[in-house]
Design a protein around this motif. Structure first.
Motif, PDB file in Angstrom:
ATOM      1  N   GLU A 396       0.859  -1.169   0.000  1.00  0.00           N
ATOM      2  CA  GLU A 396       0.000   0.000   0.000  1.00  0.00           C
ATOM      3  C   GLU A 396       0.902   1.227   0.000  1.00  0.00           C
ATOM      4  O   GLU A 396       1.830   1.320   0.802  1.00  0.00           O
ATOM      5  CB  GLU A 396      -0.889   0.016   1.249  1.00  0.00           C
ATOM      6  CG  GLU A 396      -1.822   1.218   1.310  1.00  0.00           C
ATOM      7  CD  GLU A 396      -2.578   1.299   2.623  1.00  0.00           C
ATOM      8  OE1 GLU A 396      -3.811   1.198   2.589  1.00  0.00           O
ATOM      9  OE2 GLU A 396      -1.927   1.461   3.681  1.00  0.00           O
ATOM     10  N   GLN A 421      -6.722   3.665  -4.875  1.00  0.00           N
ATOM     11  CA  GLN A 421      -7.749   3.201  -3.946  1.00  0.00           C
ATOM     12  C   GLN A 421      -8.610   4.360  -3.440  1.00  0.00           C
ATOM     13  O   GLN A 421      -9.826   4.324  -3.543  1.00  0.00           O
ATOM     14  CB  GLN A 421      -7.091   2.492  -2.746  1.00  0.00           C
ATOM     15  CG  GLN A 421      -6.191   1.331  -3.130  1.00  0.00           C
ATOM     16  CD  GLN A 421      -6.941   0.184  -3.776  1.00  0.00           C
ATOM     17  OE1 GLN A 421      -7.866  -0.353  -3.180  1.00  0.00           O
ATOM     18  NE2 GLN A 421      -6.556  -0.179  -4.993  1.00  0.00           N
ATOM     19  N   THR A 422      -7.966   5.386  -2.903  1.00  0.00           N
ATOM     20  CA  THR A 422      -8.705   6.547  -2.405  1.00  0.00           C
ATOM     21  C   THR A 422      -7.914   7.810  -2.697  1.00  0.00           C
ATOM     22  O   THR A 422      -6.692   7.787  -2.865  1.00  0.00           O
ATOM     23  CB  THR A 422      -8.941   6.462  -0.877  1.00  0.00           C
ATOM     24  OG1 THR A 422      -7.672   6.423  -0.208  1.00  0.00           O
ATOM     25  CG2 THR A 422      -9.765   5.247  -0.504  1.00  0.00           C
ATOM     26  N   TYR A 435      -2.577   4.150  -3.035  1.00  0.00           N
ATOM     27  CA  TYR A 435      -2.479   3.212  -4.152  1.00  0.00           C
ATOM     28  C   TYR A 435      -2.181   1.810  -3.629  1.00  0.00           C
ATOM     29  O   TYR A 435      -1.644   1.634  -2.532  1.00  0.00           O
ATOM     30  CB  TYR A 435      -1.338   3.613  -5.099  1.00  0.00           C
ATOM     31  CG  TYR A 435      -1.661   4.771  -6.027  1.00  0.00           C
ATOM     32  CD1 TYR A 435      -2.199   4.547  -7.291  1.00  0.00           C
ATOM     33  CD2 TYR A 435      -1.421   6.076  -5.639  1.00  0.00           C
ATOM     34  CE1 TYR A 435      -2.484   5.603  -8.145  1.00  0.00           C
ATOM     35  CE2 TYR A 435      -1.708   7.143  -6.481  1.00  0.00           C
ATOM     36  CZ  TYR A 435      -2.236   6.884  -7.735  1.00  0.00           C
ATOM     37  OH  TYR A 435      -2.521   7.929  -8.580  1.00  0.00           O
TER      38      TYR A 435
END
Length: 602
Positions: A396, A421-422, A435
């Motif tokens: 991550e 991801q966000t 990511y």
């Protein structure tokens, strides 16, 4: 207690304030800042690399403090020292909140049963949001806690730079006493029986020029005395009796001789020449071993080899033969337990595996400064065979940057196969991108992020698991410009280099055939003579004596070089410099090699 925090959240600054307010320094001493970051590389890079211990006294009670690294690549340092603690300070930035490394280390601490205290630092920051940060930290504790008691962690708000703490933001603090009071109330005293048979787990090693090897660990049970006979419990079994020749304890930043130390104390022992990290020092009559330290496995591998370049031996101040490199790497293994070293294809190649790119780069830089010279290859990920399928590590990746840089970062990560991801923005024109990406896609990304954000971006990663190997977008690097002659680069020759691409060297640089001196504007490699001198003749044109104008060369850091090179290239590391070169130096030999590979590929 151990201090758990992400990079640059202020844990070393907090330790500075604790040491200063406990009056361990004389009034005339000029101690400065970042007292615990004594390593030269730590001060240069502004991060904690090695776990260290210190102590303070408050209300008659001695508090041992363990300063841990905040970067995921140095997780091995954290994993081995957490076992010495009874509690932990979970330090989080009032603006950024809990970060990936915080999660990794906190999980380990809670699994060991440590009592946590939440410390929200940097409450004076612009756009600080302490209430949200506390809520996010409580969510993290709820997710990771192993015992209900760990959820009752007290919350302290601090400004480590000013040395203040408070339990209520409506009443600003003046000293760190609220934090110290919470320490005494929340963290339990040592549990070991000081009257039982001795047990001490070795968590670290050090060396003293006068005393020799020092074993560092916390006494889990019993009492140890100078001159006492003990035995070493290692993986091979129980060894013969050995005598403790020196016993030291930590008082602030000094090691002081002691006659005896009881359960709960962190001590330095001399007289055990063969001791290793993870061994147990035990009573001669009751030799009981403690569980050995378990650390996570490496994710990246690279080759270290003896320097074979034409400049080999010119700059090394320490003998760098294969035997000397092997001995140096073996010495590193004694303390760097997250590192793995194996023999390579030949006697002068070593396969070195580590937690990440920075973990290996710090080792390379340390050896270089010690006077060694050697060559390293491009890092490669370590894969696993799970259920007959090839799997690779996945991380991550969290990037904090300004809103203007989001587009460039999104493009760079997308081209590497990372999955967004966000994305979250704040009131201060900042953004946080999260990511999920394979480790091999993140090699060299840190230096690229700094370039794209003009030095303001912050990237942090944590290993989240393993997934099946997948094809990533091909990363097409342009060809390189290599030197065709050995000698000194001159302005006239470098003019030909900059006409073809971006130079990496300036005038006066010594070059050799096969050394990479620039980046080509197109694909394919070109040999350029950077040592070419202007012909001195009597026939001169009117423009012949015009001044040669050179563009500044691109300065490549070690991390950038490791990311830049391809599989057919190496990085030559010496005490005075870092060079990139082709594995095969001769241009004619490289052409023959390519011709042999073409039919095989067809």
């Amino acid at each position: 207690m151990a201090i758990i925090a992400h990079v640059d959240h202020g844990k070393t600054t907090l330790v500075d304030a604790l040491l200063k307010q406990s009056h361990v320094f004389a009034a005339h001493e000029q101690v400065g800042e970042l007292i615990m970051d004594s390593n030269v590389l730590e001060r240069e890079k502004g991060i904690t690399i090695l776990a260290k211990t210190t102590s303070i006294r408050y209300r008659g009670i001695k508090i041992n403090i363990i300063d841990t690294p905040g970067h995921a690549d140095f997780g091995g340092e954290v994993e081995r020292v957490l076992g010495m603690a009874d509690g932990c300070l979970l330090l989080v930035d009032a603006l950024e909140g809990p970060m990936p490394q915080t999660r990794v280390v906190l999980r380990l601490a809670l699994e060991l049963g440590l009592a946590p205290i939440i410390v929200v630092n940097k409450i004076d920051r612009v756009n600080a949001r302490p209430a949200e940060t506390v809520e996010m930290t409580h969510d993290l504790l709820l997710e990771l806690a192993k015992h209900p008691d760990q959820l009752n962690a007290p919350v302290i708000y601090t400004n480590a730079r000013e040395g203040t703490a408070t339990v209520d933001l409506r009443h600003p603090g003046t000293t760190l006493e609220p934090l110290l009071d919470a320490l005494l109330a929340q963290i339990p005293p040592p549990k070991g029986d000081p009257l039982g048979p001795l047990q001490l787990l070795v968590s670290n090693l050090d060396h003293d020029n006068h005393i020799g090897r020092l074993a560092i660990g916390r006494i889990a049970r019993g009492t140890i005395r100078q001159g006492q006979d003990v035995v070493r419990c290692s993986e091979a079994g129980i060894g013969p009796p050995q005598r403790i020749t020196t016993l030291l304890t930590v008082e602030a930043l000094q090691r002081r001789p002691a006659d005896a130390a009881a359960a709960g104390e962190i001590v330095y022992l001399a007289g055990l020449p063969d001791i290793a990290v993870g061994d147990t020092v035990a009573d001669v009559d009751h030799p009981e071993a403690l569980p050995r330290l378990e650390v996570s496995q490496p994710t990246l591998r690279m080759q270290f080899s003896v320097n074979q370049s034409p400049f080999a031996g010119r700059e090394a101040t320490t003998s760098s033969t294969s035997r000397q490199l092997r001995a140096r790497l073996a010495r590193e293994l004694q303390t760097n337990i997250a590192l793995k070293v194996a023999d390579g294809a030949t006697a002068d190649i070593f396969e070195v595996s580590g937690r990440g790119e920075l973990h290996l780069a710090i080792l390379i830089e340390t050896m270089r400064r010690e006077g060694y010279e050697f060559e390293v290859s491009r890092p490669a990920v370590i894969t696993r065979d799970i259920g007959g399928q090839r799997h690779e590590p996945v991380e991550e990746c969290i990037i904090d940057c300004s809103l203007e840089a989001v587009g460039a970062i999104t493009e760079a990560l997308g081209s590497r196969g990372a999955q967004l991801q966000t994305m979250r923005t704040d009131a201060g024109s900042g953004a946080r991108l999260t990511y999920l990406a394979p480790t091999r896609a993140l090699i060299g990304l840190r230096s690229l992020i700094l370039t794209l954000t003009r030095g303001t971006g912050v990237m942090s990663t944590r290993l989240v698991g393993w997934e099946r190997w997948r094809t990533l977008p091909s990363r097409t690097r342009n060809g390189v410009l290599t030197a065709s002659q050995t000698g000194m680069a001159v302005a006239y020759g470098l003019q030909g280099v900059q006409e073809r691409g971006q130079p990496f060297i300036g005038p006066g640089t010594q070059v050799y055939e096969g050394m990479i001196i620039g980046l080509n504007r197109r694909g394919g490699d070109i040999d350029v003579n950077a040592t070419k001198q202007k012909q001195k003749t009597n026939m001169r044109a009117s423009t012949e004596d015009a001044t040669v104008k050179l563009v500044p060369p691109r300065q490549m850091s070690l991390e950038e070089c490791l990311d830049f090179i391809e599989d057919d290239e190496l990085v030559e590391v010496t005490p005075k410099g870092i060079r990139m070169r082709k594995r095969v130096l001769s241009a004619s030999e490289r052409i023959k090699l390519r011709k042999r590979e073409l039919p095989a590929a067809g």
